[in-house]
Design an enzyme around this catalytic site. Structure first.
Site: not given
Length: 575
Positions: A344-345, A514-516
């Protein structure tokens, strides 16, 4: 206008749109002028939803998100193949989906899975909010619309173990999807379903932030998606058309649903896959209080996202043996990589009071609805209007630090925004993530959210990149171009100065972007879940096509990459 008359007018506008007598832009303008709220029953997209026509299809796509919409649209181009999409959420009728600046109003609503991570061991027990779209279009219906592919070297790293996935292989797919309003060139396409545009009405604070970055000594960047050189600052391109959101539901799904061979079942909560003799033959789902089973003669494709796809696999008995046995689930196939490799970011705010009344705090003023009808005004903002890329670690193969500029407060996913003043925010963003986490089941009940552990800052390098990011953000904020807008610094605040104070601030105030990705890893090793053909190892008739298949996270916003994965899967199947 009294409530009864307003409701009647809303219904009349909806009927006009459903009948095709009202354009999308006029529909949104009239709806906004009527003051339609998030709960109001709108009709956008409703006319495309089709009832389930049969229990057998050639293909079943689980999830109408970024990848799933592109995949289903492409598969249904073959007129002799029947395609069913199962989506856990409703049609994308809510006007807040389509008005760009309104998307934070969708957080923590029924259109959001609204996941929360487990307490983070290396971040003072912080629990990270992780929104996921539960609606036609998935996350492309609730995200910030930033069109960013990631650096070409990210895809070349995938291709080293996965033939057909290098940047040279996937670039034609990005271009095929795209209708870039700047025109076609070596990096961009025109004529595709997904409209990519420059912001029509960028905020003066965003323009000043880009100028401030240049004054601070950083280069400008006009195209973050052209070649390997991403360094510099500029405004982002967005997935919008005429100032409105262009989600994958709008771009791919709704036009495809005009075909007789594509059907979608809304509000279908998948319980598990049906596996017979080592082959996935169908899907069991719940709609309302009733259970249903549908069957695929060719393939089932999981496009439920990096949280949903591994959860469904494990609920179906496909995953790490010990964990499934602990949950009381019969093991049909021991596949240890399912749910592992979560990446994630992360980002954190550097934010100031704004001394002029120009921020998005004024987006809901009455005149903004009329400007929206012209494709202009504050409501066309994607909030994360600009940003940039820099490289912090000398050994980084691509820029590992990104920035997101917002002409408003954006603190704790918006939930922590001050209410006593206007503000603007730069969010230094970790995109060279090294920390790896996992997703596991909380129980064998499909209604229970899984346990999500991104393992934030487990690798010390991740924290140090963001420490440098805060310093750079402050340097930009102090530049002369922002003098006319800059008030006091609220976050991190004057008391946070030393590196250790910044580290402590980041441990307690970071949020995901919100980048899983990565939880159904593509590859050939023991922890891989799918191969380069996206087929699940050891199970026939089953593929995964969404961000979960990424072996490593790309160094940018992940929506464009997820759409590309849907496009790629369609080619693999149709070939």
């Amino acid at each position: 206008m009294n409530t009864r008359n307003k409701t009647a007018e809303q219904a009349a506008v909806a009927r006009e749109f459903d009948a095709g007598r009202l354009s999308r832009r006029d529909f949104m303008r009239k709806s906004a002028a009527l003051g339609v709220t998030a709960a109001a029953p709108l009709a956008f997209g409703a006319r495309h939803a089709k009832a389930q026509a049969a229990d057998r299809y050639d293909y079943i796509v689980i999830g109408a998100g970024s990848a799933g919409c592109a995949l289903a649209a492409r598969l249904s181009e073959d007129a002799d193949k029947n395609v069913l999409v199962l989506e856990a959420g409703p049609a994308d009728e809510n006007q807040y989906i389509h008005i760009p600046a309104a998307f934070p109003n969708l957080f923590q609503t029924p259109l959001d899975w609204a996941y929360t991570s487990t307490p983070q061991e290396h971040s003072d027990g912080l629990q990270l909010y992780m929104p996921r779209g539960k609606v036609f279009g998935g996350c492309s219906s609730i995200n910030a619309m930033i069109y960013k592919r990631g650096n070409p070297v990210c895809y070349d790293a995938w291709g080293a173990d996965n033939p057909g996935w290098s940047h040279a292989d996937v670039l034609p797919l990005f271009k095929r999807s795209e209708n870039n309003e700047r025109g076609a060139d070596d990096s961009h396409g025109v004529g595709g379903p997904l409209n990519v545009a420059d912001l029509r009405d960028p905020n003066p604070v965003s323009l000043a932030m880009v100028e401030a970055a240049v004054e601070a000594g950083y280069p400008t960047q006009s195209d973050f998606n052209a070649g390997t050189d991403q360094e510099g600052f500029g405004l982002y391109q967005v997935t919008q058309k005429d100032g409105m959101r262009n989600s994958t539901a709008v771009a791919f799904l709704h036009p495809a649903l005009e075909r007789d061979n594509l059907a979608i079942q809304a509000e279908a909560h998948v319980q598990n896959l049906i596996i017979e003799d080592g082959r996935c033959t169908g899907v069991r789902f719940k709609a309302g209080e009733e259970m249903h089973e549908v069957f695929a003669d060719a393939e089932v494709i999981l496009s439920a996202g990096s949280i949903g796809s591994p959860q469904i696999l494990m609920l179906s008995g496909i995953g790490p043996r010990a964990h499934l046995e602990e949950m009381g689930i019969s093991v049909l196939h021991d596949l240890p990589g399912v749910g592992q490799n979560l990446q994630e970011h992360l980002m954190a705010p550097v934010a100031h009071v704004c001394t002029q009344p120009v921020t998005l705090a004024h987006a809901l003023e009455p005149e903004q609805a009329e400007l929206l009808g012209q494709g202009m005004g504050l409501l066309t903002s994607n909030i994360g209007e600009g940003g940039g890329y820099l490289t912090v670690m000398e050994d980084a193969p691509a820029p590992d630090l990104q920035f997101h500029f917002a002409p408003t407060w954006f603190i704790s996913d918006g939930a922590g925004n001050p209410t006593d003043s206007e503000g603007f925010t730069i969010l230094p963003s970790l995109v060279g993530t090294k920390s790896v986490g996992e997703i596991t089941l909380a129980s064998a009940n499909p209604d229970d959210a899984p346990l999500i552990n991104p393992n934030a800052f487990a690798e010390p390098q991740d924290l140090e990149i963001l420490v440098e990011g805060v310093k750079i953000a402050r340097k930009i904020m102090a530049s002369p171009a922002l003098d006319d807008f800059r008030g006091e610094e609220r976050f991190p605040g004057p008391a946070v100065q030393t590196d250790e104070e910044i580290r402590n601030y980041l441990r307690g105030n970071s949020q995901t972007i919100y980048h899983p990705v990565g939880t159904c890893k593509m590859g050939s090793g023991d922890m891989a879940v799918v191969g380069a053909d996206l087929k699940v190892h050891g199970i026939e008739g089953l593929r995964v096509a969404d961000a979960s298949i990424m072996p490593t996270i790309v160094n940018g916003n992940t929506n464009a990459a997820a759409i590309m994965i849907g496009e790629k899967c369609s080619d693999l199947i149709r070939a």
